[in-house]
Write an enzyme that holds these catalytic residues in place. Structure first.
Site, mmCIF file in Angstrom:
data_model
loop_
_atom_site.group_PDB
_atom_site.id
_atom_site.type_symbol
_atom_site.label_atom_id
_atom_site.label_comp_id
_atom_site.label_asym_id
_atom_site.label_seq_id
_atom_site.Cartn_x
_atom_site.Cartn_y
_atom_site.Cartn_z
ATOM 1 N N GLY A 1 13.345 54.275 66.261
ATOM 2 C CA GLY A 1 12.089 53.916 65.613
ATOM 3 C C GLY A 1 10.940 53.638 66.574
ATOM 4 N N ASN B 1 19.102 59.503 57.721
ATOM 5 C CA ASN B 1 19.327 58.087 57.430
ATOM 6 C C ASN B 1 18.034 57.540 56.836
ATOM 7 O OD1 ASN B 1 19.894 55.386 57.373
ATOM 8 N ND2 ASN B 1 19.920 55.097 59.599
ATOM 9 N N HIS C 1 25.469 50.555 62.464
ATOM 10 C CA HIS C 1 24.103 50.860 62.920
ATOM 11 C C HIS C 1 23.514 49.610 63.566
ATOM 12 C CE1 HIS C 1 19.894 51.923 63.021
ATOM 13 N NE2 HIS C 1 20.249 53.170 62.805
ATOM 14 N N SER D 1 14.530 58.462 67.468
ATOM 15 C CA SER D 1 13.235 59.145 67.616
ATOM 16 C C SER D 1 13.357 60.662 67.798
ATOM 17 C CB SER D 1 12.418 58.526 68.762
ATOM 18 O OG SER D 1 12.090 57.189 68.454
ATOM 19 N N GLU E 1 20.672 48.347 63.577
ATOM 20 C CA GLU E 1 19.803 47.513 62.733
ATOM 21 C C GLU E 1 20.643 46.536 61.915
ATOM 22 O OE1 GLU E 1 17.552 50.579 60.767
ATOM 23 O OE2 GLU E 1 16.404 50.946 62.590
ATOM 24 N N LYS F 1 17.463 54.781 55.563
ATOM 25 C CA LYS F 1 17.297 53.325 55.727
ATOM 26 C C LYS F 1 16.869 52.727 54.376
ATOM 27 C CE LYS F 1 16.596 54.091 60.569
ATOM 28 N NZ LYS F 1 16.070 53.645 61.857
ATOM 29 N N GLU G 1 23.138 56.119 69.929
ATOM 30 C CA GLU G 1 21.800 55.693 69.532
ATOM 31 C C GLU G 1 21.317 54.593 70.452
ATOM 32 O OE1 GLU G 1 21.594 57.168 65.318
ATOM 33 O OE2 GLU G 1 21.286 55.017 65.376
HETATM 34 P P1 PGA Z 1 14.603 57.023 64.033
HETATM 35 O O1 PGA Z 1 15.964 56.305 63.550
HETATM 36 O O2 PGA Z 1 14.834 58.495 63.937
HETATM 37 O O3 PGA Z 1 13.573 56.519 63.075
HETATM 38 O O4 PGA Z 1 14.385 56.585 65.438
HETATM 39 C C1 PGA Z 1 17.178 56.768 64.028
HETATM 40 C C2 PGA Z 1 18.299 55.917 63.544
HETATM 41 O O5 PGA Z 1 18.122 54.723 63.273
HETATM 42 O O6 PGA Z 1 19.411 56.417 63.407
#
Ligand code: PGA
Length: 267
Positions: free
Chosen positions: A187, A23, A109, A226, A111, A25, A181
């Site tokens: 993150g 992903n 997601h 993460s 976010e 982003k 998640e």
């Molecule tokens: P990350 O993001 O690996 O940077 O924690 C995971 C995600 O948002 O799916």
């Protein structure tokens, strides 16, 4: 209540044993993407039973199509409209994603759910749109730290799933992907422990299985939050973890390669 979804049980199950999804982003540009994809292609062609998917920002889907179409790496988008077509300025439909060869789409997601106020109902509509257009939805579910500390994570995730189940029926989860998640792990560098992830994955699969055993068997449940080259092996060997959704480490070719290798060797 809309009509329950009934078509997808005829579709072939997701064949790969594990799935690892990048992903990106809101990162990248044409030049950086080209370099990263070139490294992905070189590094990821020897995987035996792991499917790799890259989810990029909309403007780069044509670039993914051009660079990945003759490889085993699939691609998709990070969001999608809940409607099929119409006067929805700024939205991108499932059919448009198909035009650029997408096979997957991330839906809900956290976010997006928090920054753009996406409701569970919107997410459920997007899920149906994806299925109706032959896209594999990657549904993100997860709890906040406060919810985990209060011990209500199963209630929270149960509710996220119930909205889809109530509208479309549990059969819609066959050949779909759910990514667990935990919001506190995204993150932050603080991944869930294998035991925490295993417990939630089991909860999710059992919940679907009580309603539709075949759909539960044909559902992939990934972990996201993460994941890095150090923790990937421990997470991917856990039963019920079918792969990962990788944010930050998917932007570094070597780290991503190690994570994908961990998934492939965990089979
Ligand atoms: P990350 O993001 O690996 O940077 O924690 C995971 C995600 O948002 O799916």
């Amino acid at each position: 209540m809309s009509q329950h979804f009934t078509h997808q049980l005829a579709k072939k199950p997701l064949a790969a044993k594990k799935i690892v999804i990048a992903n990106w982003k809101m990162h990248g540009n044409l030049k950086q993407n080209q370099a990263l994809l070139t490294q992905y292609i070189a590094a990821l062609s020897d995987l035996k039973q792991t499917k790799i998917v890259v989810c990029a920002p909309y403007p780069y889907l044509a670039q993914l199509q051009q660079m990945l179409q003759h490889t085993d790496i699939a691609w998709g988008a990070q969001n999608m409209a809940k409607n099929a077509e119409g006067a929805y300025t700024g939205e991108v439909s499932a059919a448009m994603l198909k035009d650029f060869g997408c096979e997957y789409v991330i839906i809900g997601h956290s976010e997006r759910a928090t920054a753009y106020c996406e409701s569970d109902e919107n997410i459920a509509q997007k899920f149906l749109q994806a299925k109706q257009h032959g896209l594999t939805p990657i549904l993100c579910v997860g709890e906040t730290l406060i919810e985990r500390e209060a011990g209500v994570m199963e209630l929270v995730i149960g509710k996220q799933l119930d909205t889809i189940i109530d509208l479309h029926g549990a059969a819609i989860f066959a050949d779909s992907i759910i990514s667990y998640e935990p919001i506190w792990a995204i993150g932050t560098g603080l991944a869930a422990t294998p035991a925490q992830a295993q417990a939630m994955h089991k909860f999710i699969r059992n919940k679907i299985a009580r309603l539709n055993q075949e759909a539960a068997n044909r559902l992939k449940i990934l972990y996201g939050g993460s994941v890095n080259p150090q923790n990937a092996v421990q997470l991917f060997v856990v039963s019920n973890i079918d792969g990962g959704l990788i944010g930050k480490c998917s932007l570094e070719a070597q780290a991503f390669e190690k994570i994908c290798a961990a998934a492939d060797s965990a089979i």
